[in-house]
Design a protein around this motif. Sequence first.
Motif, mmCIF file in Angstrom:
data_model
loop_
_atom_site.group_PDB
_atom_site.id
_atom_site.type_symbol
_atom_site.label_atom_id
_atom_site.label_comp_id
_atom_site.label_asym_id
_atom_site.label_seq_id
_atom_site.Cartn_x
_atom_site.Cartn_y
_atom_site.Cartn_z
ATOM 1 N N VAL A 170 0.810 -1.212 0.000
ATOM 2 C CA VAL A 170 0.000 0.000 0.000
ATOM 3 C C VAL A 170 0.849 1.270 0.000
ATOM 4 N N ARG A 171 1.924 1.293 0.780
ATOM 5 C CA ARG A 171 2.734 2.497 0.883
ATOM 6 C C ARG A 171 4.209 2.173 0.730
ATOM 7 N N PHE A 172 4.900 3.070 0.081
ATOM 8 C CA PHE A 172 6.350 2.959 -0.049
ATOM 9 C C PHE A 172 6.970 4.133 0.697
ATOM 10 N N VAL A 173 7.707 3.823 1.740
ATOM 11 C CA VAL A 173 8.391 4.842 2.523
ATOM 12 C C VAL A 173 9.880 4.708 2.242
ATOM 13 N N LEU A 174 10.446 5.699 1.579
ATOM 14 C CA LEU A 174 11.868 5.660 1.260
ATOM 15 C C LEU A 174 12.686 6.019 2.487
ATOM 16 N N GLY A 175 13.980 5.834 2.391
ATOM 17 C CA GLY A 175 14.877 6.070 3.505
ATOM 18 C C GLY A 175 14.944 7.529 3.932
ATOM 19 N N PRO A 176 15.747 7.780 4.967
ATOM 20 C CA PRO A 176 15.880 9.141 5.500
ATOM 21 C C PRO A 176 16.323 10.134 4.419
ATOM 22 N N GLY A 177 15.730 11.308 4.491
ATOM 23 C CA GLY A 177 16.101 12.359 3.562
ATOM 24 C C GLY A 177 15.265 12.396 2.293
ATOM 25 N N TRP A 178 14.531 11.330 2.005
ATOM 26 C CA TRP A 178 13.703 11.282 0.795
ATOM 27 C C TRP A 178 12.263 11.630 1.150
ATOM 28 N N GLU A 179 11.648 12.476 0.359
ATOM 29 C CA GLU A 179 10.220 12.745 0.467
ATOM 30 C C GLU A 179 9.536 12.019 -0.679
ATOM 31 N N THR A 180 8.383 11.403 -0.418
ATOM 32 C CA THR A 180 7.658 10.652 -1.435
ATOM 33 C C THR A 180 6.259 11.221 -1.609
ATOM 34 N N PHE A 181 5.888 11.485 -2.847
ATOM 35 C CA PHE A 181 4.553 11.978 -3.172
ATOM 36 C C PHE A 181 3.919 10.979 -4.132
#
Length: 153
Positions: free
Chosen positions: A9-20
Motif C-alpha cells: 500500500v505504501r512505499f516509505v523511502l529512507g531518511p532524507g527522501w520525500e515521497t509523493f
Amino acid sequence: MITAPALPVRFVLGPGWETFEESVRRSAADLRVRRNDVTVDVRLERCAAGRLRDTYPVSAHDVEVWIGDGCPDGVLPDLLRTLVDTVQRADADCRRVVHAVHVGELGRIAAAESAGFRYVVDVDLGQEELSLLAAEPGWVTSTDIDLDRVPGA
C-alpha cells in the motif's frame, strides 16, 4: 499468465527522501520523490502485469523500477539502492527488482551496477530495445555447492 499480487500500500523511502504518490493502482505506483533540490519521477510496477511480463520468466512478486530521464547521474545509484531496499522491505517475497534501460545507455547501466544490480539480458519490446538489470536478495542468489547432497534430505 501469472496473476500479480497487489503492490504494498505504501512505499516509505529512507531518511532524507520525500515521497509523493501521484497515482497508485493495484499493480503499479507512480511516485515523485525528492531529496534536497532534486525531484525525480519513479514508477514501481509488478513485472507480471507490466511491459516486461513476456520478456523473461517473471515471478509474481518481481517489481520493475523505472526512473525518469531527469534523474541526475550522481543521484541515480543512491536512488536505485534506496528503492531496492524499500521494495524488499515492503514485500519479503520479491525475488527480483528489475531496472530496464535503453540498450547502449552505458552510464545508466554503470549506475545500476554500482547500486547492486547485475546485467541480465537485452530484450526487444517491438518499439524499444532494453537492457534488463536485476537486484536480488541473498535468499535468491545463495546456492549450496555440495552437488553430492540432495537439499532437504
